[in-house]
Design an enzyme around this catalytic site. Structure first.
Site, PDB file in Angstrom:
ATOM      1  N   LYS A 191       0.838  -1.195   0.000  1.00 29.44           N
ATOM      2  CA  LYS A 191       0.000   0.000   0.000  1.00 29.44           C
ATOM      3  C   LYS A 191       0.880   1.255   0.000  1.00 29.44           C
ATOM      4  CE  LYS A 191      -3.493   2.292   2.763  1.00 29.44           C
ATOM      5  NZ  LYS A 191      -4.363   2.296   3.930  1.00 29.44           N
ATOM      6  N   GLU A 197      10.617  -4.484   4.394  1.00 29.63           N
ATOM      7  CA  GLU A 197      10.690  -5.900   4.013  1.00 29.63           C
ATOM      8  C   GLU A 197      10.357  -6.060   2.528  1.00 29.63           C
ATOM      9  OE1 GLU A 197       9.034  -4.679   6.605  1.00 29.63           O
ATOM     10  OE2 GLU A 197       9.014  -6.072   8.316  1.00 29.63           O
ATOM     11  N   GLY A 249      -4.777  -1.853   4.988  1.00 26.84           N
ATOM     12  CA  GLY A 249      -3.956  -2.987   4.552  1.00 26.84           C
ATOM     13  C   GLY A 249      -4.603  -4.334   4.820  1.00 26.84           C
ATOM     14  N   ARG A 250      -5.093  -4.535   6.036  1.00 26.30           N
ATOM     15  CA  ARG A 250      -5.634  -5.858   6.402  1.00 26.30           C
ATOM     16  C   ARG A 250      -7.043  -6.079   5.847  1.00 26.30           C
ATOM     17  NH1 ARG A 250      -4.575  -2.487  10.427  1.00 26.30           N
ATOM     18  NH2 ARG A 250      -6.227  -1.677  11.735  1.00 26.30           N
ATOM     19  N   HIS A 366      -3.649 -33.070  18.057  1.00 27.08           N
ATOM     20  CA  HIS A 366      -2.488 -33.852  18.472  1.00 27.08           C
ATOM     21  C   HIS A 366      -1.363 -32.943  18.946  1.00 27.08           C
ATOM     22  CE1 HIS A 366      -4.409 -37.472  16.930  1.00 27.08           C
ATOM     23  NE2 HIS A 366      -4.909 -36.644  16.023  1.00 27.08           N
ATOM     24  N   LYS A 495       9.423  -0.313  13.919  1.00 30.70           N
ATOM     25  CA  LYS A 495       9.949  -0.047  12.574  1.00 30.70           C
ATOM     26  C   LYS A 495      11.024   1.026  12.634  1.00 30.70           C
ATOM     27  CE  LYS A 495       5.709  -0.866   9.884  1.00 30.70           C
ATOM     28  NZ  LYS A 495       4.702  -0.268   9.031  1.00 30.70           N
TER      29      LYS A 495
HETATM   30  O1  F6P Z   1       2.792  -3.632   9.892  1.00 35.38           O
HETATM   31  C1  F6P Z   1       1.937  -2.604   9.638  1.00 35.38           C
HETATM   32  C2  F6P Z   1       1.424  -2.557   8.249  1.00 35.38           C
HETATM   33  O2  F6P Z   1       1.226  -1.228   7.946  1.00 35.38           O
HETATM   34  C3  F6P Z   1       0.145  -3.361   8.047  1.00 35.38           C
HETATM   35  O3  F6P Z   1      -0.972  -2.708   8.526  1.00 35.38           O
HETATM   36  C4  F6P Z   1       0.149  -3.546   6.590  1.00 35.38           C
HETATM   37  O4  F6P Z   1      -0.761  -4.510   6.185  1.00 35.38           O
HETATM   38  C5  F6P Z   1       1.603  -3.935   6.373  1.00 35.38           C
HETATM   39  O5  F6P Z   1       2.308  -3.114   7.280  1.00 35.38           O
HETATM   40  C6  F6P Z   1       2.121  -3.743   4.979  1.00 35.38           C
HETATM   41  O6  F6P Z   1       2.050  -2.421   4.572  1.00 35.38           O
HETATM   42  P1  F6P Z   1       2.222  -2.016   3.061  1.00 35.38           P
HETATM   43  O7  F6P Z   1       1.136  -2.647   2.283  1.00 35.38           O
HETATM   44  O8  F6P Z   1       2.161  -0.523   3.043  1.00 35.38           O
HETATM   45  O9  F6P Z   1       3.577  -2.506   2.604  1.00 35.38           O
END
Ligand code: F6P
Length: 530
Positions: A191, A197, A249-250, A366, A495
């Site tokens: 987003k 990452e 995002g979620r 299990h 972060k």
């Molecule tokens: O970890 C926080 C967060 O902002 C989440 O809410 C989101 O889904 C994820 O990082 C990834 O964010 P982006 O889509 O901006 O890379």
């Protein structure tokens, strides 16, 4: 209001089930799905008090404000309109005076055209038709598509899909190993397009492709709200599928972030998935509380966590293809409602967001069910199962799967008394103190709550309904607690500190850090890290 609810605690589930009408009364049916919450200690007066609580907290007003595009994400001043994504045929929805629907429909049409072209080979890699799709994203840009692609395996007739999320190089190394760069499509899903990452993994994927492929950027697609940053990364505008900041995002699998799912199962099944979500929205908006699946799922959550004080809840899908659902729901529920401050800035008292965890059945049986049955803490279990499986030749597997799911909820509720355990030991020939000792180990307290969500068969439509159901559950719980379920400030500090930590691992002085952090840095430097 809370006192009125808590006053009704203490009923024994088995006693409540003596009432033959309870199963039907404490269930909600919608489309092909049944939600049964009769194996909980919620009584009729408790339920009435919970419904009253929800009404008094303005759940319905907040729900209507969300669907109308009002900026209910107050700390970020944003609308919350993932619901619009799954209702492309819907009427105008205005944000800041502008109708968002035409743009949303245009993006969906572009996604469909692109997914279709990838699937039938009109969009090819530099070595031929796309055989593999690698979605690079994390959190909401990963968990939704990954969970859904796995869930809809029986409908998957497009290229293979892979998912890379972790900044741990092992993730991308293991994923790319064995793939052909010349027939791989890389989707950069972010987003913000600033997530460290995702950007690190995207750069690594580009380098991997750069040798064998003359023009790697041509095999990259971006899903993002940040068009300018995507252009900087070198991805052409026609391969950018944008969305707006009113999609959290979620909550984003319904739009461009779902592109890998659309490529996997095809645009028609993706539409069915959207339709499923939209049908649950309609149900959520119009069904009265007691017949409203999302409201009742939320109220069982409030009952267990806030009223009975059970700190966690287990999500237990008896469906191997829903193996990633617990992880998906962890983000959905814990990032949304894991807050300590109310919308008005006041510190919240008492438990807020429950800890959500789980594994598919029967595997979990299990592993950790021992504790669920006989441990001292009570863990409400949310079972989920399809009446019918997807493997007609393996129907006996599915019967066993369903039998296990139903048996677990029965065992949790019923338990086994010490007297019953004694009788079993006596039958096995035991007597005296040994019989007593062994019987104690074989008794189960019972009275452990669970809910069961049964659907006819896991189709794209049902999956859409299940996700939308849980989204609205989070919404209702958040509204009752007075939380903004749509921000996530709690992820920021780590972060920022991670960014500052990198130069310290490279050798910069760490004098300003605490002694524990300094020790960890020194150990890593001394052992080949940094
Ligand atoms: O970890 C926080 C967060 O902002 C989440 O809410 C989101 O889904 C994820 O990082 C990834 O964010 P982006 O889509 O901006 O890379």
């Amino acid at each position: 209001m809370w006192e009125e609810v808590t006053a009704h605690r203490g009923a024994r589930i088995a006693d409540l089930l003596e009432d033959e009408g309870r199963a039907e009364d404490f269930s909600v049916r919608f489309d092909g799905t049944l939600f049964d919450y009769s194996k909980t200690s919620m009584t009729r007066p408790a339920r009435a008090a919970l419904v009253k609580l929800a009404e008094s907290r303005g759940v319905a007003e907040r729900r209507d404000a969300m669907f109308a595009g009002e900026p209910i994400n107050e700390t970020e001043g944003r609308a919350v309109l993932h619901v619009a994504l799954r209702n492309p045929g819907g009427g105008p929805v205005r944000v800041g005076g502008q109708d968002v629907m035409p743009g949303l429909r245009a993006t969906l049409a572009r996604m469909e055209a692109f997914a279709g072209a990838v699937r039938d080979g009109r969009f090819a890699g530099q070595g031929g038709a796309i055989t593999d799709v690698v979605n690079i994203g994390i959190g909401g840009s990963h968990l939704g598509p990954e969970m859904c692609v796995r869930a809809l395996r029986p409908f998957h007739d497009g290229p293979r899909c892979h998912f890379v999320s972790n900044v741990d190089g092992a993730d991308i190394a293991d994923t790319l190993a064995g793939l052909d760069p010349a027939t791989t499509l890389v989707i950069v899903a972010s987003k913000s397009l600033t997530t460290i990452e995702t950007m690190t993994n995207a750069e690594t994927a580009r380098r991997w492709m750069a040798g064998p492929v003359a023009e790697p950027a041509a095999q990259f697609v971006a899903l993002s709200t940040a068009d300018a940053k995507v252009a900087e990364f070198g991805i052409a505008p026609e391969r950018i599928f944008g969305f707006e900041d009113w999609v959290g995002g979620r909550y984003s699998v319904w739009g461009p972030i779902g592109l890998s799912l659309m490529i996997a199962v095809g645009p028609a099944h993706f539409r069915a998935f959207l339709d499923g979500g939209a049908s649950m929205d309609d149900h959520f908006r119009h069904a009265p509380s007691k017949e409203n699946m999302a409201v009742m799922l939320a109220l069982t959550g409030i009952w267990h966590h806030q009223v009975c004080g059970y700190p966690t809840r287990a999500v237990l899908p008896y469906d191997q293809r829903l193996a990633r659902l617990p992880a998906y729901l962890q983000q959905l529920e814990m990032e949304s409602n894991g807050k300590g401050v109310a919308m008005n800035g006041a510190t919240l008292d008492g438990p807020v967001g429950p800890i959500v965890w789980g594994e598919p059945g029967t595997n979990g049986q299990h592993a950790f069910y021992q504790l669920i049955h006989q441990g001292r803490q009570v863990i409400p279990c949310e079972f989920m199962v399809a009446a019918e499986g997807h493997e007609p030749d393996l129907a006996h597997h599915h019967r066993l799967l369903v039998a296990n799911c139903l048996a677990q909820s029965e065992a949790l509720m019923r338990g086994r008394s010490v007297q019953e355990a004694r009788a079993l030991m006596a039958e096995a020939g035991m007597t005296g103190p040994e019989l007593e000792r062994q019987a104690a180990h074989r008794a189960f307290p019972g009275d452990r709550p669970s809910t069961t969500l049964i659907h006819d068969r896991l189709t794209p439509r049902r999956l859409g309904q299940i996700i939308a159901l849980y989204e609205h559950r989070v919404f209702v719980e958040g509204a009752i607690l007075g939380i903004n379920s749509f921000d996530q400030w709690g992820v920021e500090l780590g972060k920022v500190l991670a960014r500052d930590m990198v130069p310290l691992l490279d050798g910069e002085t760490a004098r300003h850090k605490d002694c524990s952090t300094r020790q960890l840095i020194a150990y890593i430097r001394d052992h080949g890290g940094g």
